[in-house]
Design a protein around this motif. Structure first.
Motif, PDB file in Angstrom:
ATOM      1  N   LYS A 158      -1.343  20.728 -12.684  1.00  0.00           N
ATOM      2  CA  LYS A 158      -1.047  20.179 -14.016  1.00  0.00           C
ATOM      3  C   LYS A 158      -1.286  21.181 -15.131  1.00  0.00           C
ATOM      4  N   SER A 159      -2.315  21.996 -14.993  1.00  0.00           N
ATOM      5  CA  SER A 159      -2.739  22.868 -16.090  1.00  0.00           C
ATOM      6  C   SER A 159      -2.220  24.297 -15.966  1.00  0.00           C
ATOM      7  N   ILE A 160      -1.381  24.570 -14.969  1.00  0.00           N
ATOM      8  CA  ILE A 160      -0.903  25.944 -14.766  1.00  0.00           C
ATOM      9  C   ILE A 160       0.323  26.208 -15.636  1.00  0.00           C
ATOM     10  N   PRO A 161       0.323  27.294 -16.438  1.00  0.00           N
ATOM     11  CA  PRO A 161       1.494  27.633 -17.258  1.00  0.00           C
ATOM     12  C   PRO A 161       2.718  27.892 -16.391  1.00  0.00           C
ATOM     13  N   GLN A 162       3.887  27.652 -16.969  1.00  0.00           N
ATOM     14  CA  GLN A 162       5.133  27.768 -16.206  1.00  0.00           C
ATOM     15  C   GLN A 162       5.336  29.180 -15.653  1.00  0.00           C
ATOM     16  N   ARG A 163       4.941  30.199 -16.413  1.00  0.00           N
ATOM     17  CA  ARG A 163       5.091  31.580 -15.934  1.00  0.00           C
ATOM     18  C   ARG A 163       4.316  31.787 -14.632  1.00  0.00           C
ATOM     19  N   GLN A 164       3.107  31.222 -14.588  1.00  0.00           N
ATOM     20  CA  GLN A 164       2.285  31.385 -13.391  1.00  0.00           C
ATOM     21  C   GLN A 164       2.843  30.594 -12.213  1.00  0.00           C
ATOM     22  N   LEU A 165       3.434  29.438 -12.504  1.00  0.00           N
ATOM     23  CA  LEU A 165       4.080  28.671 -11.432  1.00  0.00           C
ATOM     24  C   LEU A 165       5.252  29.456 -10.847  1.00  0.00           C
ATOM     25  N   ALA A 166       6.044  30.049 -11.715  1.00  0.00           N
ATOM     26  CA  ALA A 166       7.177  30.866 -11.260  1.00  0.00           C
ATOM     27  C   ALA A 166       6.681  32.032 -10.416  1.00  0.00           C
ATOM     28  N   ASN A 167       5.605  32.676 -10.869  1.00  0.00           N
ATOM     29  CA  ASN A 167       5.024  33.770 -10.094  1.00  0.00           C
ATOM     30  C   ASN A 167       4.580  33.294  -8.716  1.00  0.00           C
ATOM     31  N   GLY A 168       3.948  32.126  -8.678  1.00  0.00           N
ATOM     32  CA  GLY A 168       3.460  31.599  -7.409  1.00  0.00           C
ATOM     33  C   GLY A 168       4.580  31.348  -6.423  1.00  0.00           C
ATOM     34  N   ILE A 169       5.677  30.799  -6.922  1.00  0.00           N
ATOM     35  CA  ILE A 169       6.835  30.548  -6.054  1.00  0.00           C
ATOM     36  C   ILE A 169       7.382  31.861  -5.513  1.00  0.00           C
ATOM     37  N   ALA A 170       7.565  32.846  -6.401  1.00  0.00           N
ATOM     38  CA  ALA A 170       8.118  34.138  -5.989  1.00  0.00           C
ATOM     39  C   ALA A 170       7.199  34.854  -5.009  1.00  0.00           C
ATOM     40  N   ASP A 171       5.903  34.747  -5.238  1.00  0.00           N
ATOM     41  CA  ASP A 171       4.931  35.397  -4.362  1.00  0.00           C
ATOM     42  C   ASP A 171       4.995  34.794  -2.963  1.00  0.00           C
ATOM     43  N   ALA A 172       4.909  33.474  -2.884  1.00  0.00           N
ATOM     44  CA  ALA A 172       4.951  32.811  -1.578  1.00  0.00           C
ATOM     45  C   ALA A 172       6.289  33.056  -0.872  1.00  0.00           C
ATOM     46  N   TYR A 173       7.367  33.030  -1.637  1.00  0.00           N
ATOM     47  CA  TYR A 173       8.701  33.242  -1.072  1.00  0.00           C
ATOM     48  C   TYR A 173       8.792  34.634  -0.439  1.00  0.00           C
ATOM     49  N   THR A 174       8.262  35.622  -1.138  1.00  0.00           N
ATOM     50  CA  THR A 174       8.324  36.993  -0.618  1.00  0.00           C
ATOM     51  C   THR A 174       7.394  37.164   0.576  1.00  0.00           C
ATOM     52  N   HIS A 175       6.267  36.461   0.580  1.00  0.00           N
ATOM     53  CA  HIS A 175       5.397  36.501   1.757  1.00  0.00           C
ATOM     54  C   HIS A 175       6.162  36.051   3.000  1.00  0.00           C
TER      55      HIS A 175
ATOM     56  N   PHE B 253       4.729  16.540 -14.759  1.00  0.00           N
ATOM     57  CA  PHE B 253       3.989  16.797 -13.521  1.00  0.00           C
ATOM     58  C   PHE B 253       4.291  15.719 -12.488  1.00  0.00           C
ATOM     59  N   ASP B 254       4.539  16.147 -11.269  1.00  0.00           N
ATOM     60  CA  ASP B 254       4.736  15.225 -10.155  1.00  0.00           C
ATOM     61  C   ASP B 254       3.808  15.648  -9.024  1.00  0.00           C
ATOM     62  N   TYR B 255       2.917  14.766  -8.632  1.00  0.00           N
ATOM     63  CA  TYR B 255       1.895  15.102  -7.643  1.00  0.00           C
ATOM     64  C   TYR B 255       2.513  15.554  -6.319  1.00  0.00           C
ATOM     65  N   HIS B 256       3.527  14.867  -5.844  1.00  0.00           N
ATOM     66  CA  HIS B 256       4.095  15.170  -4.534  1.00  0.00           C
ATOM     67  C   HIS B 256       4.808  16.529  -4.538  1.00  0.00           C
ATOM     68  N   THR B 257       5.464  16.861  -5.648  1.00  0.00           N
ATOM     69  CA  THR B 257       6.070  18.189  -5.785  1.00  0.00           C
ATOM     70  C   THR B 257       4.991  19.257  -5.775  1.00  0.00           C
ATOM     71  N   ALA B 258       3.915  19.012  -6.527  1.00  0.00           N
ATOM     72  CA  ALA B 258       2.810  19.969  -6.576  1.00  0.00           C
ATOM     73  C   ALA B 258       2.178  20.152  -5.199  1.00  0.00           C
ATOM     74  N   ALA B 259       2.069  19.057  -4.450  1.00  0.00           N
ATOM     75  CA  ALA B 259       1.484  19.136  -3.114  1.00  0.00           C
ATOM     76  C   ALA B 259       2.344  19.979  -2.179  1.00  0.00           C
ATOM     77  N   ASN B 260       3.661  19.778  -2.225  1.00  0.00           N
ATOM     78  CA  ASN B 260       4.563  20.581  -1.391  1.00  0.00           C
ATOM     79  C   ASN B 260       4.465  22.060  -1.749  1.00  0.00           C
ATOM     80  N   TYR B 261       4.454  22.343  -3.039  1.00  0.00           N
ATOM     81  CA  TYR B 261       4.341  23.721  -3.519  1.00  0.00           C
ATOM     82  C   TYR B 261       3.043  24.365  -3.031  1.00  0.00           C
ATOM     83  N   MET B 262       1.929  23.652  -3.195  1.00  0.00           N
ATOM     84  CA  MET B 262       0.630  24.195  -2.818  1.00  0.00           C
ATOM     85  C   MET B 262       0.569  24.485  -1.319  1.00  0.00           C
TER      86      MET B 262
END
Length: 387
Positions: free
Chosen positions: A180-197, A235-244
């Motif tokens: 919920k509290s993560i800025p959008q830039r950091q969320l985008a980074n997290g997706i890109a990081d995991a995707y590249t992993h 914020f959607d909990y289930h989306t956040a859970a899948n992402y995490m």
């Protein structure tokens, strides 16, 4: 499928409200050092949840472990660990805080110069580090369920890594509500990081380890599907859970078992972060397209498989599919708001390719990638393509 051994001792505690379980997961009587980053956990309520769970315990704290954790900053925490005879470390943060904690856990029981652990590097065996747990606040790196860590040293512009069976967290608490509290830039980074992993463990050569490929493809597809929903305002909990969970599964060691892996994109990307301070995930997005274009001939079959299975591209020749796959990957990074050229991040990029080439030569990194065939001269050309 290649021979492999797999042991992951980290206990995952997943779900909302689970931070309260710190009270039972950390041994009674432990002297605890809580480590965190810039202090956002004090404004979003996570700090209070942690401290409430540790009420009545002997707790010390050390903040200021920022992105790309710095060796010099971590030495301050190491002094506290030794002075207070700390017996348990608790990382409350994202990959940087967790990576820093892994280094500290190893350094606490190491007799020599702490930098040796990274520069040589020295693998930490079971029982050779302080026990530690994590409360994940920024999904991205998978550090909460693996033994690897990367540390920066500002004065020498280096990023070095280490790992070992003694560097796994004892437990990691994953509460998707932290998203919920993560800025959008950091969320985008997290997706890109995991995707590249996932890509680094998958985008190599055609393999008969079908289940491993399917695991990696599932992570990639889930991240693609989750990304637009995650980056929406609400914020959607289930989306956040899948992402995490995607971020954790992308680098907990499972995807790479029985197959060859690449990691050239990470090796080169780390240099861009060390030189320019560019977010780690964004350096990966800068290098990945050039890397796959440059090594197209021996990766094209896997690129075509990626096109078919992940992007549903079924028409065209093998080469056509492979080229379109790279375009789709780069477009996905763009959809996250992440630019994929070095010149988008710095005007001072000239000479970077030569600098990285020389750094690889000096460190005797003479062959990287899945078959160690990418030379420092190849690295120079890949970086030039990313300008």
């Amino acid at each position: 499928m290649l021979n492999f051994e797999f042991k992951n001792p980290t206990k995952i505690i997943f779900g909302q409200g689970e931070i309260a379980k710190l009270s039972t997961e950390i041994p009674k009587g432990a002297k605890i050092l809580v480590l965190y980053g810039g202090g956002s956990i004090k404004s979003n309520g996570i700090y209070d949840e942690v401290m409430n769970a540790l009420s009545g315990r002997q707790v010390y704290e050390y903040g200021g472990i920022l992105a790309n954790p710095e060796y010099e900053v971590l030495l301050g925490a190491l002094e506290i660990i030794k002075d207070k005879e700390i017996s348990f470390l608790l990382a409350v943060g994202g990959g940087s805080v967790i990576d820093g904690t892994k280094f500290l856990a190893a350094a606490a029981k190491y007799d020599g110069t702490p930098w040796d652990i990274l520069s040589k590097p020295i693998r930490t065996l079971e029982g050779e580090a302080l026990p530690f747990g994590t409360v994940l606040t920024l999904p991205a790196t998978g550090s909460e369920m693996n033994s690897g860590y990367v540390i920066s040293r500002r004065k020498t512009n280096e990023k070095r890594s280490s790992s070992g069976p003694g560097s796994f967290p004892v437990f990691s608490i994953l509460d998707p509500n932290v998203v919920k509290s993560i800025p959008q830039r950091q969320l985008a980074n997290g997706i890109a990081d995991a995707y590249t992993h996932a890509l680094e463990q998958y985008m190599t050569v055609i393999s008969d380890a079908d289940l491993q490929d399917r695991f990696a493809e599932s992570v990639l597809i889930s991240l693609q599907n989750t990304a637009p929903k995650l980056l929406q305002q609400d914020f959607d909990y289930h989306t956040a859970a899948n992402y995490m969970w995607c971020c954790t599964m992308a680098l907990n060691g499972l995807l790479q078992k029985g197959v060859v892996t690449d990691w050239a994109v990470h090796a080169i990307g780390h240099e861009l972060t060390a030189y320019f301070g560019i977010d780690h995930a964004r350096t990966l997005a800068i290098i990945a397209p050039s890397h796959y274009h440059y090594n197209f001939e021996y990766k094209k079959e896997k690129l075509a498989q990626y096109a078919e299975r992940v992007w549903n591209i079924t028409e065209g020749s093998l080469e056509d599919k492979a080229k379109l796959a790279i375009e789709k990957m780069e477009a996905f990074f763009h959809s996250l708001g992440i630019k994929t050229k070095l010149s988008d991040y710095t005007k001072d990029y000239k000479g970077t390719a030569e600098r990285i080439e020389q750094a690889f030569i000096d460190r005797e990194w003479l062959g990287i990638g899945e078959f160690k065939r990418i030379t420092p001269q190849d690295v120079k050309k890949i970086v030039e393509m990313s300008y």
